[in-house]
Design an enzyme around this catalytic site. Structure first.
Site: not given
Length: 188
Positions: A46, A51, A113-114, A155-156, A159
């Site tokens: 995701g 991001q 997370c990235l 989660h996304e 952001h």
């Protein structure tokens, strides 16, 4: 299409609240294509537009389940040969997503997370939720999410509000995670 740089903590842009998308044009489509390419390259499941430094309410998700219909692939890593099921690409795009009706029942998943590389921690979130969102053409959809998809979209969507998964941890666990990340960066 292009692979974009993924912002990492403590980049202050990750704390920005993203703006709603009002124009559904080629620029938006290019952003989404780049986000998928960046996410697959990372690799992740995701990615939110913020991001990659774009404060727009856009998410891409692909849980990439194993493809039971595909031939197993043979890999050779360092002289160790093994087979694995190829992953099936199921790219999903969510523009201006809103959670309506999150479940009271919680589910715990180990999240990563990235933007917080190499750090994983258990996070409790509603086990199911209904999400209202638009597609790339601006058409509205509403969908019930459960399991990993429910966790991933929440989660996304965090952001989009400038919230990272480590913000759900206790202060102590968050500090430990950030220290570990600092050590990993120094070692790299």
């Amino acid at each position: 299409m292009a692979i974009r740089e993924i912002l990492e903590v403590p980049d202050p842009r990750l704390k920005v609240v993203s703006e709603p998308v009002t124009v559904f044009d080629d620029e938006l489509k290019t952003l989404v294509e780049d986000m998928f390419e960046t996410m697959y390259d990372a690799p992740g499941i995701g990615l939110a537009a913020i991001q990659v430094g774009v404060p727009k309410r856009v998410l891409v998700i692909d849980l990439q389940p194993e493809d039971p219909d595909a031939e197993p692939e043979v890999c050779n890593h360092g002289g160790h040969e093994h087979t694995h099921q190829p992953l099936k690409k199921e790219p999903r795009v969510f523009v201006n997503p809103v959670i309506v009706d999150p479940a009271e029942e919680l589910a715990t998943y180990q999240e990563g997370c990235l933007s917080v590389p190499e750090i994983f921690a258990d996070v409790d979130r509603p086990a199911t939720c209904t999400v209202r969102y638009q597609d790339l053409d601006g058409k509205e959809h509403e969908e019930q999410m459960e399991g990993l998809m429910a966790t991933c979209i929440q989660h996304e969507m965090d952001h989009l509000e400038g919230i990272l998964f480590i913000d759900h941890l206790s202060r102590l666990k968050r500090q430990m995670a950030l220290k570990k990340l600092e050590k990993l960066r120094k070692a790299a």
